[in-house]
Design an enzyme around this catalytic site. Structure first.
Site, PDB file in Angstrom:
ATOM      1  N   ASP A  59      39.981  51.253  36.014  1.00 28.40           N
ATOM      2  CA  ASP A  59      40.441  52.745  35.317  1.00 28.40           C
ATOM      3  C   ASP A  59      40.884  53.297  34.780  1.00 28.40           C
ATOM      4  OD1 ASP A  59      41.631  52.304  36.841  1.00 28.40           O
ATOM      5  OD2 ASP A  59      42.121  53.953  37.946  1.00 28.40           O
ATOM      6  N   TYR A  84      34.278  31.562  36.058  1.00 24.19           N
ATOM      7  CA  TYR A  84      34.157  31.942  35.083  1.00 24.19           C
ATOM      8  C   TYR A  84      34.930  30.618  34.131  1.00 24.19           C
ATOM      9  CZ  TYR A  84      33.589  36.776  36.372  1.00 24.19           C
ATOM     10  OH  TYR A  84      32.856  38.167  37.242  1.00 24.19           O
ATOM     11  N   GLU A  88      51.247  55.395  34.261  1.00 21.20           N
ATOM     12  CA  GLU A  88      49.996  56.111  33.756  1.00 21.20           C
ATOM     13  C   GLU A  88      51.122  55.856  32.334  1.00 21.20           C
ATOM     14  OE1 GLU A  88      47.284  58.594  36.722  1.00 21.20           O
ATOM     15  OE2 GLU A  88      48.904  59.670  35.393  1.00 21.20           O
TER      16      GLU A  88
END
Length: 406
Positions: free
Chosen positions: A112, A308, A385
């Site tokens: 996000d 991967y 953040e």
């Protein structure tokens, strides 16, 4: 301060000014996590964030990807910037005010934040189009968490002459980490993350009463012996200078205490840093499991699913990331990692085609001990953040410097 560093300082200032927008998008995506290759809500959030920017939009045909192309004022090469968008299948227990509203889904790996940082970087780059000689390809991809989303986008024509922006000359991705100091940037040349394969072994014997094991062929001791034999094989067949991890994480057998089951199943993960070692271990795992089963009178069906590939940074691209981060943050906050980590990343598919680099952006919350901070993929992980403006400026700065020099 040189003119280039003054521009970089201004870029960081502008990224900080965009922080309310960046945080709002990050929290909106966090509240509504989606898993896998089909992320319609997240795709809409990205499209909304880019709606007023002068970009050409291309949507995936089979997956919920968003590709946005920003053309500069003059012709030149293409630089790719990647953000992954998908969440993980676990229940969130962070207690943050913007916690997941979807039961059993959580943005526990920081994707996000990646989405929000790249969207804000696109805004900074759009404001600086006159400084771009070339174009920026913004890659918002679903399905990084085991769904091979990058490979699907490549198969749909992301790269190459017929792609939305031609073949990129460089590619960059950032990944937040809750166990690195907030705002620091860590990367390295060469392998930075491992190849990841899944190992599944079904051991078949003959069931019977637990009181009479001599009348049965018990697959449980055979499976247990395989775990030790595999670890011995790892130390005896792989050069000690080569990185390899084999973990058997699940063994399942039986239904009750007095029944010898007919079969036992083991599942684990193989992590390697070099293709020759990877191929060797695929063969050795087959050999050890089958022969150990035979020694116990059982049979073994061994399945190895390739995941991967190794994520390998281009040496020059990694140096560019470290140099830019050092000028942006100070040299002590731009760290060259001494060793790769054994996690895996599907940005590896892009780096097999385009020279580029993946870097980690520290986002451990203030006052939290790095040694005990819940890590990425934890149901309790929290990301700082305040690190996001650094990611926004770094994304934008990498493209600006690459294309300004063209």
């Amino acid at each position: 301060m040189s003119p280039a560093d003054a521009r970089l300082d201004d870029l960081h200032r502008r990224a900080r000014a965009l922080q309310p927008r960046t945080v709002a998008l990050r929290r909106a995506v966090h509240r509504h996590p989606e898993i896998g290759l089909h992320l319609p809500g997240t795709q809409d959030a990205v499209l909304g964030a880019l709606a007023d920017l002068p970009v050409r939009i291309h949507l995936g045909r089979e997956v919920s990807s968003v590709v946005a192309v920003l053309d500069g004022a003059r012709p030149g090469p293409t630089v790719l910037l990647r953000a992954d968008m998908d969440a993980l299948p676990l229940h969130e227990d962070t207690g943050v005010e913007f916690t997941s509203t979807v039961d059993g889904a959580m943005h526990a790996c920081g994707h996000d934040a990646h989405v929000a940082m790249l969207a804000s970087a696109a805004r900074l780059l759009a404001e600086s189009r006159e400084d771009l000689a070339g174009r920026v390809l913004l890659m918002f991809q679903p399905g990084e968490e085991g769904f091979h989303g990058a490979r699907h986008m490549i198969d749909e024509g992301l790269l190459g002459p017929g792609g939305p922006a031609g073949m990129p000359e460089a590619a960059y991705a950032l990944h937040v980490s809750a166990t690195l100091p907030s705002g620091e940037v860590h990367t390295r040349p060469g392998p930075i993350m491992a190849a990841a394969d899944t190992v599944t072994v079904t051991v078949t014997g003959r069931g019977g009463h637990a009181s009479a094991p001599h009348d049965a062929v018990d697959p449980v001791p055979a499976a247990a012996a395989m775990v030790g034999a595999l670890q011995t094989m790892l130390t005896r067949r792989v050069d000690a200078h080569q990185a390899a991890v084999l973990t058997i994480a699940r063994i399942t057998a039986g239904t009750t205490n007095n029944v010898i089951p007919e079969s036992a199943e083991m599942e684990g993960t193989l992590r390697t840093m070099a293709e020759p070692v990877r191929r060797l271990l695929h063969d050795e795992i087959q050999r050890v499991c089958r022969h150990t089963a035979l020694a116990h009178g059982c049979e073994a069906d061994v399945r190895i699913s390739s995941g991967y590939p190794v994520t390998a940074n281009d040496r020059q691209a990694a140096a560019q990331v470290t140099d830019l981060a050092g000028r942006l943050l100070g040299s002590r906050r731009a760290v060259e990692m001494p060793d790769p980590i054994m996690g895996a990343e599907d940005f590896s598919y892009v780096l097999r085609e385009v020279p580029g680099a993946l870097a980690f952006l520290g986002a451990c919350p203030p006052g939290v001990d790095l040694a005990t901070a819940p890590s990425n993929h934890s149901n309790r992980v929290v990301f700082d953040e305040s690190a996001m403006p650094t990611g926004v400026a770094l994304y934008a700065g990498l493209a600006l410097e690459a294309l300004a020099a063209s």
